[in-house]
Design a protein around this motif. Sequence first.
Motif, PDB file in Angstrom:
ATOM      1  N   PRO A  90       5.045  -1.488  -9.668  1.00 52.96           N
ATOM      2  CA  PRO A  90       5.211  -2.995  -9.772  1.00 52.96           C
ATOM      3  C   PRO A  90       4.018  -3.777  -9.375  1.00 52.96           C
ATOM      4  N   LYS A  91       3.922  -4.917 -10.095  1.00 52.78           N
ATOM      5  CA  LYS A  91       2.749  -5.819  -9.828  1.00 52.78           C
ATOM      6  C   LYS A  91       2.877  -6.456  -8.407  1.00 52.78           C
ATOM      7  N   PRO A  92       2.097  -6.835  -7.630  1.00 50.97           N
ATOM      8  CA  PRO A  92       2.469  -7.466  -6.492  1.00 50.97           C
ATOM      9  C   PRO A  92       3.243  -8.748  -6.518  1.00 50.97           C
ATOM     10  N   GLY A  93       3.251  -9.409  -7.555  1.00 54.27           N
ATOM     11  CA  GLY A  93       3.901 -10.799  -7.731  1.00 54.27           C
ATOM     12  C   GLY A  93       5.279 -10.410  -8.183  1.00 54.27           C
TER      13      GLY A  93
ATOM     14  N   ALA B 142      12.228  -4.145  -3.613  1.00 51.05           N
ATOM     15  CA  ALA B 142      13.062  -4.917  -4.603  1.00 51.05           C
ATOM     16  C   ALA B 142      12.299  -5.542  -5.699  1.00 51.05           C
ATOM     17  N   VAL B 143      12.518  -4.987  -6.754  1.00 53.58           N
ATOM     18  CA  VAL B 143      11.709  -5.558  -8.087  1.00 53.58           C
ATOM     19  C   VAL B 143      12.198  -6.596  -8.829  1.00 53.58           C
ATOM     20  N   ARG B 144      11.610  -7.788  -8.946  1.00 57.15           N
ATOM     21  CA  ARG B 144      12.365  -8.889  -9.422  1.00 57.15           C
ATOM     22  C   ARG B 144      12.542  -8.935 -10.990  1.00 57.15           C
ATOM     23  N   THR B 145      11.565  -8.086 -11.588  1.00 60.46           N
ATOM     24  CA  THR B 145      11.724  -7.989 -13.023  1.00 60.46           C
ATOM     25  C   THR B 145      12.888  -7.204 -13.665  1.00 60.46           C
ATOM     26  N   THR B 146      13.133  -6.432 -12.946  1.00 60.52           N
ATOM     27  CA  THR B 146      14.392  -5.016 -13.094  1.00 60.52           C
ATOM     28  C   THR B 146      15.582  -5.577 -12.484  1.00 60.52           C
ATOM     29  N   GLY B 147      15.606  -6.207 -11.586  1.00 59.65           N
ATOM     30  CA  GLY B 147      16.717  -6.373 -10.539  1.00 59.65           C
ATOM     31  C   GLY B 147      17.037  -5.144  -9.933  1.00 59.65           C
TER      32      GLY B 147
ATOM     33  N   ARG C 250       0.918  -1.331  -0.126  1.00 61.50           N
ATOM     34  CA  ARG C 250      -0.047   0.022   0.039  1.00 61.50           C
ATOM     35  C   ARG C 250       0.697   1.292   0.134  1.00 61.50           C
ATOM     36  N   ALA C 251       1.882   1.200   0.787  1.00 67.06           N
ATOM     37  CA  ALA C 251       2.743   2.508   0.717  1.00 67.06           C
ATOM     38  C   ALA C 251       3.435   2.885  -0.588  1.00 67.06           C
ATOM     39  N   VAL C 252       4.050   1.621  -1.093  1.00 70.03           N
ATOM     40  CA  VAL C 252       4.472   1.618  -2.439  1.00 70.03           C
ATOM     41  C   VAL C 252       3.662   2.227  -3.477  1.00 70.03           C
ATOM     42  N   SER C 253       2.155   1.673  -3.469  1.00 71.85           N
ATOM     43  CA  SER C 253       1.594   1.859  -4.560  1.00 71.85           C
ATOM     44  C   SER C 253       1.030   3.291  -4.263  1.00 71.85           C
ATOM     45  N   ALA C 254       1.135   3.919  -3.166  1.00 71.52           N
ATOM     46  CA  ALA C 254       0.807   5.454  -2.889  1.00 71.52           C
ATOM     47  C   ALA C 254       2.053   6.614  -2.947  1.00 71.52           C
ATOM     48  N   ARG C 255       3.195   5.687  -3.154  1.00 70.49           N
ATOM     49  CA  ARG C 255       4.255   6.132  -3.344  1.00 70.49           C
ATOM     50  C   ARG C 255       4.549   7.371  -2.215  1.00 70.49           C
ATOM     51  N   ASP C 256       4.531   6.617  -0.980  1.00 74.94           N
ATOM     52  CA  ASP C 256       4.272   7.514   0.469  1.00 74.94           C
ATOM     53  C   ASP C 256       5.820   7.652   0.929  1.00 74.94           C
ATOM     54  N   ALA C 257       6.155   8.834   0.910  1.00 75.27           N
ATOM     55  CA  ALA C 257       7.643   8.989   1.317  1.00 75.27           C
ATOM     56  C   ALA C 257       7.820   8.863   2.666  1.00 75.27           C
TER      57      ALA C 257
ATOM     58  N   SER D 270       8.742   5.453  -2.341  1.00 73.09           N
ATOM     59  CA  SER D 270       8.246   6.458  -2.902  1.00 73.09           C
ATOM     60  C   SER D 270       8.860   6.651  -4.341  1.00 73.09           C
ATOM     61  N   CYS D 271       9.633   5.759  -4.962  1.00 70.15           N
ATOM     62  CA  CYS D 271      10.054   6.029  -6.134  1.00 70.15           C
ATOM     63  C   CYS D 271       9.311   6.296  -7.285  1.00 70.15           C
ATOM     64  N   PRO D 272       9.295   7.352  -7.966  1.00 72.68           N
ATOM     65  CA  PRO D 272       8.249   7.716  -9.138  1.00 72.68           C
ATOM     66  C   PRO D 272       8.587   6.645 -10.475  1.00 72.68           C
ATOM     67  N   ALA D 273       9.649   5.995 -10.242  1.00 73.80           N
ATOM     68  CA  ALA D 273      10.068   5.040 -11.286  1.00 73.80           C
ATOM     69  C   ALA D 273       9.301   3.741 -11.415  1.00 73.80           C
TER      70      ALA D 273
END
Length: 501
Positions: free
Chosen positions: A46-49, A29-34, A13-20, A40-43
């Motif tokens: 991610p999907k939950p999985g 950690a994003v598995r698809t990008t490594g 929820r915090a990541v989805s809201a980009r809550d600083a 709060s990263c604007p870039a």
Amino acid sequence: MTAPHLDFERCYRAVSARDARFDGQFITAVRTTGIYCRPSCPAITPKPGNVTFLPTAAAAQQAGYRACRRCLPDAAPGSPLWNVRSDLAARAMRLISDGAVERGGVAALSASLGYSTRQLTRTLTSELGAGPLALARAHRAHTARLLIQTTAMPMSDVAFAAGFSSIRQFNDTVREVFAATPSAMRAEAARRTDGAGPTAGTVRLRLPYREPLDAGWLTWQLSAHAVDGLELFAAGEYRRTLRLPHGTGVAAVRINPIHQNHFGHVLTDLTLQDMRDLAPAVARLRHLLDLDADPESVDAALRADPALSESVDSAPGIRVPGSIDAEELLLRTMIGQQISLAAAATATARLVAHLGEPVDDAALTHGFPSAATIAARGHEVLAGPARRIDAVIGAAAALADGTLVLHAGRTAADLRADLMSYPGIGPWTADYVAMRTLADPDTLLGTDLVVRRGAAALGVNLSEGERWAPWRSYASMHLWRAALSRRGAIPPTLPDHEDQR
């Protein structure tokens, strides 16, 4: 078992809201990008999985992720957990942040905490996802990035200043963590830089903190306690000398509150004799200013008490000052017992002028003298009752020979008990020094005369202070401030403290 602060739904929820507000409290950690990012990263969207949440940057690096170069996750405020928690992992993190592994290795870190290297490594790996070497490596990478991007130092000097044992280790770590070479990172930083930089030999940094922050309270604390020659507060800037592991330094800090994305920053210029002291200097300044606090959690808890709600509303984000140097804090506190702030500042300034090491600075003259120097020559300079002088000399001697050890890896109970075993150190001094040395959020300064006056003014019964746990240190600041405000908008001097021996 997953730590409560890493609950997946809460973190997502915090990541989805980009809550600083959660930056620094966990890593995404994003598995698809490594790549790993701050929440709060604007870039990232991610999907939950595709995401996992980790307690530290070191854990992400250990798992093979590299740092996001857009959000710079290592530049977020530190986790408030290391102050709230007092377990082994939290105490170890405080010392690792201060460069303990670089200076003495894992064996020395373990010994200072009273555990074997195996026990410490097992605990940290279980709690934080990485052992002490990996955690220290993450701090070295952060220091290297600061030096690469904020100085023109040759890369070989950057490598050794950041604590790496070889140029190859430095290059490999930077490439692994940031997916870029050191020279590419410097060129990228140069393209982003605008305006005048710092003077030669100085590193200019922005030390972030979570909003809100009551800059007025910190300003009063720093200015009212400033000692001539050692410190100076003028035109909104606090300047002081630093005694660091490899040499001396001078720090100039300016609090610049900005109300955007829950962050402000302290603009800091650091001039160091030895750049290996950059990471410890930054850690100590953050500790002094309580920049890793979670003010929204503190304010919400204290605002629930009707007696404190008005104070919280008038001073949201009040901080508990820590310390630059625990030994200096203890000796200065003992010198100032039962006298006014002005008298304490005068006595301390005399000690600094006579026994401190001279520094090369336009505004400051000396560093605070070492405990060994005070133990040997303090009788030549200190004035006042013989019993207080003897107590200061005795404490300095114990610090100098290692009988009394002050560092942020100790528990509050042990440190208080140790301090009170020395003549001239009573409950108030022990509580005050432990609170500031450990950044302990839960010390009620119930024997402090000013706190008692603030409690009386607000109709607070200090015997019921348990209801403010675990934020009793912050409640103490509100009571302290309330008493001072009623004397005239926070006066320039603080009334005498009482030390109950």
